[in-house]
Design a protein around this motif. Structure first.
Motif, PDB file in Angstrom:
ATOM      1  N   SER A 145       0.837  -1.206   0.000  1.00  0.00           N
ATOM      2  CA  SER A 145       0.000   0.000   0.000  1.00  0.00           C
ATOM      3  C   SER A 145       0.875   1.260   0.000  1.00  0.00           C
ATOM      4  O   SER A 145       1.018   1.923   1.034  1.00  0.00           O
ATOM      5  CB  SER A 145      -0.917   0.008   1.232  1.00  0.00           C
ATOM      6  OG  SER A 145      -1.735  -1.123   1.261  1.00  0.00           O
ATOM      7  N   PRO A 146       1.483   1.584  -1.150  1.00  0.00           N
ATOM      8  CA  PRO A 146       2.363   2.757  -1.210  1.00  0.00           C
ATOM      9  C   PRO A 146       1.588   4.067  -1.111  1.00  0.00           C
ATOM     10  O   PRO A 146       0.379   4.103  -1.367  1.00  0.00           O
ATOM     11  CB  PRO A 146       3.037   2.628  -2.579  1.00  0.00           C
ATOM     12  CG  PRO A 146       2.056   1.855  -3.403  1.00  0.00           C
ATOM     13  CD  PRO A 146       1.370   0.905  -2.452  1.00  0.00           C
ATOM     14  N   SER A 147       2.258   5.143  -0.724  1.00  0.00           N
ATOM     15  CA  SER A 147       1.661   6.482  -0.624  1.00  0.00           C
ATOM     16  C   SER A 147       2.525   7.468  -1.403  1.00  0.00           C
ATOM     17  O   SER A 147       3.293   8.228  -0.806  1.00  0.00           O
ATOM     18  CB  SER A 147       1.557   6.922   0.838  1.00  0.00           C
ATOM     19  OG  SER A 147       0.825   5.998   1.598  1.00  0.00           O
ATOM     20  N   PRO A 148       2.442   7.464  -2.736  1.00  0.00           N
ATOM     21  CA  PRO A 148       3.294   8.362  -3.520  1.00  0.00           C
ATOM     22  C   PRO A 148       2.966   9.827  -3.259  1.00  0.00           C
ATOM     23  O   PRO A 148       1.872  10.167  -2.803  1.00  0.00           O
ATOM     24  CB  PRO A 148       2.974   7.969  -4.965  1.00  0.00           C
ATOM     25  CG  PRO A 148       1.622   7.331  -4.914  1.00  0.00           C
ATOM     26  CD  PRO A 148       1.538   6.672  -3.571  1.00  0.00           C
ATOM     27  N   GLY A 149       3.941  10.698  -3.542  1.00  0.00           N
ATOM     28  CA  GLY A 149       3.716  12.132  -3.403  1.00  0.00           C
ATOM     29  C   GLY A 149       4.381  12.713  -2.173  1.00  0.00           C
ATOM     30  O   GLY A 149       5.025  12.012  -1.390  1.00  0.00           O
ATOM     31  N   ARG A 150       4.189  14.012  -1.998  1.00  0.00           N
ATOM     32  CA  ARG A 150       4.819  14.762  -0.917  1.00  0.00           C
ATOM     33  C   ARG A 150       3.824  14.917   0.227  1.00  0.00           C
ATOM     34  O   ARG A 150       2.730  15.449   0.043  1.00  0.00           O
ATOM     35  CB  ARG A 150       5.232  16.132  -1.469  1.00  0.00           C
ATOM     36  CG  ARG A 150       6.051  17.004  -0.543  1.00  0.00           C
ATOM     37  CD  ARG A 150       6.350  18.309  -1.271  1.00  0.00           C
ATOM     38  NE  ARG A 150       6.931  19.309  -0.407  1.00  0.00           N
ATOM     39  CZ  ARG A 150       8.223  19.548  -0.308  1.00  0.00           C
ATOM     40  NH1 ARG A 150       9.074  18.855  -1.032  1.00  0.00           N
ATOM     41  NH2 ARG A 150       8.679  20.485   0.499  1.00  0.00           N
ATOM     42  N   HIS A 151       4.185  14.453   1.411  1.00  0.00           N
ATOM     43  CA  HIS A 151       3.292  14.484   2.568  1.00  0.00           C
ATOM     44  C   HIS A 151       3.849  15.470   3.599  1.00  0.00           C
ATOM     45  O   HIS A 151       4.969  15.302   4.080  1.00  0.00           O
ATOM     46  CB  HIS A 151       3.170  13.092   3.191  1.00  0.00           C
ATOM     47  CG  HIS A 151       2.735  12.036   2.213  1.00  0.00           C
ATOM     48  ND1 HIS A 151       1.411  11.706   2.012  1.00  0.00           N
ATOM     49  CD2 HIS A 151       3.451  11.251   1.365  1.00  0.00           C
ATOM     50  CE1 HIS A 151       1.323  10.758   1.094  1.00  0.00           C
ATOM     51  NE2 HIS A 151       2.552  10.469   0.689  1.00  0.00           N
ATOM     52  N   ALA A 152       3.060  16.493   3.938  1.00  0.00           N
ATOM     53  CA  ALA A 152       3.502  17.517   4.887  1.00  0.00           C
ATOM     54  C   ALA A 152       3.162  17.087   6.312  1.00  0.00           C
ATOM     55  O   ALA A 152       2.002  16.803   6.626  1.00  0.00           O
ATOM     56  CB  ALA A 152       2.850  18.851   4.563  1.00  0.00           C
ATOM     57  N   HIS A 153       4.187  17.031   7.162  1.00  0.00           N
ATOM     58  CA  HIS A 153       3.993  16.652   8.576  1.00  0.00           C
ATOM     59  C   HIS A 153       3.847  17.926   9.403  1.00  0.00           C
ATOM     60  O   HIS A 153       4.693  18.821   9.327  1.00  0.00           O
ATOM     61  CB  HIS A 153       5.204  15.841   9.058  1.00  0.00           C
ATOM     62  CG  HIS A 153       5.040  15.282  10.435  1.00  0.00           C
ATOM     63  ND1 HIS A 153       4.305  14.146  10.717  1.00  0.00           N
ATOM     64  CD2 HIS A 153       5.503  15.729  11.632  1.00  0.00           C
ATOM     65  CE1 HIS A 153       4.341  13.909  12.012  1.00  0.00           C
ATOM     66  NE2 HIS A 153       5.056  14.855  12.591  1.00  0.00           N
ATOM     67  N   PRO A 154       2.787  18.064  10.192  1.00  0.00           N
ATOM     68  CA  PRO A 154       2.538  19.332  10.903  1.00  0.00           C
ATOM     69  C   PRO A 154       3.598  19.683  11.940  1.00  0.00           C
ATOM     70  O   PRO A 154       4.166  18.807  12.605  1.00  0.00           O
ATOM     71  CB  PRO A 154       1.171  19.113  11.567  1.00  0.00           C
ATOM     72  CG  PRO A 154       0.992  17.637  11.610  1.00  0.00           C
ATOM     73  CD  PRO A 154       1.729  17.072  10.447  1.00  0.00           C
TER      74      PRO A 154
END
Length: 338
Positions: free
Chosen positions: A315-324
């Motif tokens: 279950s990949p999560s491609p893209g840029r993920h912003a961590h708060p």
């Protein structure tokens, strides 16, 4: 002659915990989005039954080695060490072994480590460094998933987990507005540095939403106390009326605080002061202690590791993920109670 003792199975653990075999497996391997209460119940059942997962059997059954490679390009470790600690916490809960490699900002050394890790048949890799700007992917068409943590990949198809620096800058400005400051200056690092530009732009945008603007254009310089002291001289010489300074780093804020004191300006009574990074060496040594934006680097590392585990499980999560980021309030922005 007595019976041979039967070893507990995953089915025994599941029955004692009152869950399915699949849920028990996920809980013990750190996979899936389970409630913490369920995960703890399964682990307690495993402890009571002296259940031990056989790593060799798991490997033969799944084709996995339960090892992950971690490559850092940060020779200093100021940002990457907390990221690595958080990632290792998450991987350890999933019973993953970790190979740590220091690329030392050397592309040849980095590629050597990629080949070495692949030869050891790692299940995935985490790549981290000391700057948030995008870097070239560590390899093309690699046979295992890769997650970039703190730094990001220039390939939008890669999974990158980065601090939400713009959101952090907005929180800094919102806090200054909340304590009644409206004439805000911004002192930050080099203009060519991605973090300096992002934080300055977000601060200006947040002020504009309230019909306000910075009292002077952002002052770009170095990530140092020396620059913080010089910047106060520039602000005072320009006769800018300011009641708050938002700094792009805690080191800069420490220098600003010293220079304000030398100029007879009290913090926070005359000028509220806020930094960025929440580096305890700086925030606690500052007089008064410094309000700052925390990047939550360990949480970011855990999040990156969890995304890698999910990718390994299909279950990949491609893209840029912003961590708060989060605001940590200290005495440099709030009047001490009498």
């Amino acid at each position: 002659m007595g019976k041979l003792e039967r070893h507990a199975t995953i089915a025994d653990v599941a029955a004692l915990a009152g869950v399915s075999v699949g849920t028990a497996s996920k809980a013990l391997n750190g996979r899936g989005s389970l409630r913490e209460e369920t995960r703890m119940r399964v682990r307690e059942a495993a402890r009571q039954l002296n259940f031990e997962a056989n790593a060799g059997a798991r490997s033969l059954h799944s084709g996995r080695t339960y090892t992950v490679g971690m490559i850092t390009t940060d020779t200093i470790g100021r940002f990457s060490i907390p990221v690595l600690m958080g990632a290792e916490d998450a991987l350890g809960a999933g019973e993953m072994s970790v190979f740590l490699c220091d690329g030392r900002d050397d592309p040849i050394r980095e590629q050597y480590y990629v080949k070495t890790l692949l030869s050891r048949r790692v299940d995935g890799m985490i790549v981290t460094g000391r700057r948030t700007e995008a870097r070239a992917p560590i390899g093309a068409n690699l046979p295992v998933p890769v997650v970039y943590a703190f730094i990001s990949s220039a390939d939008p198809g890669d999974c990158s987990v980065v601090p939400d620096e713009a959101g952090g800058a907005r929180k800094a400005v919102e806090h200054l507005l909340a304590v009644g400051r409206t004439r805000i200056a911004h002192v930050t690092g080099p203009e060519h540095h991605n973090s300096a530009r992002v934080r300055a732009a977000a601060a200006a945008e947040r002020l504009a939403e309230d019909g306000l603007s910075l009292v002077a254009p952002p002052l770009f310089g170095g990530w140092s106390e020396v620059w913080g002291r010089q910047a106060v001289g520039i602000l005072l010489a320009g006769r800018s009326e300011f009641d708050a300074v938002f700094c792009g780093s805690d080191q800069i804020a420490r220098g600003v605080c010293d220079a304000l004191r030398a100029a007879g300006r009290r913090v926070p009574q005359d000028v509220a002061l806020i930094g960025f990074d929440n580096w305890d060496v700086m925030t606690e040594a500052c007089q008064p202690p410094l309000t700052s934006i925390d990047l939550d680097l360990e949480g970011l590392g855990r999040s990156a590791a969890e995304m890698l585990l999910a990718a390994i499980n299909g279950s990949p999560s491609p893209g840029r993920h912003a961590h708060p980021c989060r605001l940590v309030v200290r005495e440099s922005t709030t009047m001490p109670l009498p």
